[in-house]
Design a protein around this motif. Structure first.
Motif, short mmCIF file in Angstrom:
data_model
loop_
_atom_site.label_atom_id
_atom_site.label_comp_id
_atom_site.label_asym_id
_atom_site.label_seq_id
_atom_site.Cartn_x
_atom_site.Cartn_y
_atom_site.Cartn_z
N LEU A 86 0.92 -1.00 -0.19
CA LEU A 86 0.07 -0.03 0.00
C LEU A 86 1.00 1.24 0.14
CD1 LEU A 86 -2.63 -0.96 2.54
CD2 LEU A 86 -2.91 -0.89 0.01
N GLU A 87 1.76 1.22 0.85
CA GLU A 87 2.87 2.60 1.00
C GLU A 87 3.60 2.60 -0.63
OE1 GLU A 87 5.31 3.37 4.18
OE2 GLU A 87 3.38 3.14 5.51
N THR A 88 3.92 1.72 -1.14
CA THR A 88 4.54 1.58 -2.33
C THR A 88 3.69 2.24 -3.29
OG1 THR A 88 6.13 -0.29 -1.68
CG2 THR A 88 5.87 0.44 -4.33
N ALA A 89 2.49 1.86 -3.46
CA ALA A 89 1.35 2.41 -4.18
C ALA A 89 1.22 3.73 -4.07
CB ALA A 89 0.08 1.78 -4.31
N GLN A 90 1.19 4.32 -2.68
CA GLN A 90 0.89 5.56 -2.02
C GLN A 90 1.88 6.45 -2.78
OE1 GLN A 90 -1.45 7.24 -0.90
NE2 GLN A 90 -0.84 8.48 0.84
N VAL A 91 3.47 6.08 -2.59
CA VAL A 91 4.26 6.95 -3.13
C VAL A 91 4.19 7.13 -4.46
CG1 VAL A 91 6.93 6.92 -3.69
CG2 VAL A 91 6.18 6.02 -1.51
N GLY A 92 3.49 6.18 -5.41
CA GLY A 92 3.57 6.12 -6.90
C GLY A 92 2.44 7.13 -7.28
N PHE A 93 1.41 7.11 -6.44
CA PHE A 93 0.14 8.05 -6.49
C PHE A 93 0.68 9.55 -6.14
CE2 PHE A 93 -2.88 4.58 -5.49
CZ PHE A 93 -2.84 4.04 -6.82
N GLY A 94 1.39 9.71 -5.30
CA GLY A 94 1.88 11.05 -4.89
C GLY A 94 2.70 11.65 -5.90
N GLN A 95 3.87 10.83 -6.32
CA GLN A 95 4.77 11.39 -7.21
C GLN A 95 4.04 11.64 -8.75
OE1 GLN A 95 7.64 8.29 -7.50
NE2 GLN A 95 8.90 8.99 -5.85
N SER A 96 2.86 10.90 -9.03
CA SER A 96 2.31 11.38 -10.15
C SER A 96 1.10 12.12 -9.97
CB SER A 96 1.59 9.98 -10.81
OG SER A 96 0.53 9.38 -10.12
N ARG A 97 0.99 12.75 -8.94
CA ARG A 97 -0.07 13.78 -8.40
C ARG A 97 -1.40 13.25 -8.28
NH1 ARG A 97 4.53 15.15 -6.75
NH2 ARG A 97 5.44 17.15 -7.03
N ALA A 98 -1.64 12.14 -8.35
CA ALA A 98 -3.04 11.44 -8.58
C ALA A 98 -3.61 11.49 -6.99
CB ALA A 98 -2.76 9.86 -8.75
N LEU A 99 -3.91 12.92 -6.83
CA LEU A 99 -4.39 12.89 -5.09
C LEU A 99 -5.58 12.46 -5.03
CD1 LEU A 99 -2.97 16.70 -5.09
CD2 LEU A 99 -1.77 14.87 -4.49
N GLY A 100 -6.49 12.35 -5.98
CA GLY A 100 -7.95 11.55 -5.51
C GLY A 100 -7.83 10.12 -5.01
N LEU A 101 -6.47 9.67 -5.18
CA LEU A 101 -6.20 8.30 -4.77
C LEU A 101 -5.04 8.15 -3.51
CD1 LEU A 101 -5.60 6.43 -8.11
CD2 LEU A 101 -7.58 6.21 -6.62
N HIS A 102 -4.26 9.22 -3.71
CA HIS A 102 -3.26 9.45 -2.71
C HIS A 102 -3.69 10.02 -1.43
CE1 HIS A 102 0.99 10.46 -1.66
NE2 HIS A 102 0.57 11.46 -0.89
N PHE A 103 -4.67 10.57 -1.38
CA PHE A 103 -5.30 11.14 0.06
C PHE A 103 -6.05 10.23 0.77
CE2 PHE A 103 -5.49 16.18 -0.56
CZ PHE A 103 -4.17 16.08 -0.96
N PRO A 104 -7.00 9.49 0.01
CA PRO A 104 -7.73 8.32 0.80
C PRO A 104 -6.99 7.28 0.98
CG PRO A 104 -8.48 8.72 -1.52
CD PRO A 104 -7.68 9.72 -1.28
#
Length: 129
Positions: A86-104
């Motif tokens: 989950l945290e690996t995906a979180q880093v990827g979402f943050g780096q790609s600025r996919a905040l709709g996925l990153h925040f939740p």
């Protein structure tokens, strides 16, 4: 659990799970401050993410030691591995600025990390020495 694991493994897991949880909480605080306009905190958020992720990998090692050779339950290692994913995906979402996925996902990681840390303190009450 089949037996009581050695105290040094229990205390290592407790310390790492608690430190990881603190890092996750700091991530939320830094993100909140960043989105209110303090753009310099994005660097702190990024750097804290790296430290928090390393703490989680160390938690995974401690959870594996709890299981083998500690003869404890296997599921804390599986749960820690799930958090790594989950945290690996979180880093990827943050780096790609996919905040709709990153925040939740960040909120879910916080909740799961909190439950795990509390479990480490409640499950081994008699393993204090």
């Amino acid at each position: 659990m089949t037996s009581t694991p050695p105290a040094w493994i229990v205390w290592s897991l407790r310390a790492l799970a608690t430190a990881h949880l603190a890092g996750v909480l700091a991530q939320a605080a830094l993100a909140g401050l960043f989105v209110t306009g303090d753009v310099d905190l994005l660097i702190w958020h990024r750097d804290n993410a790296g430290v928090t992720h390393v703490l989680l990998y160390l938690q995974l090692v401690a959870a594996i030691l709890l299981w083998r050779p500690g003869r404890g339950a296997w599921w804390p290692a599986a749960a820690s591995l799930g958090l790594v994913a989950l945290e690996t995906a979180q880093v990827g979402f943050g780096q790609s600025r996919a905040l709709g996925l990153h925040f939740p996902l960040g909120m879910a990681i916080f909740g799961l990390s909190a439950v795990f840390a509390v479990w480490t303190w409640r499950a081994f009450r008699h393993t204090a020495a």
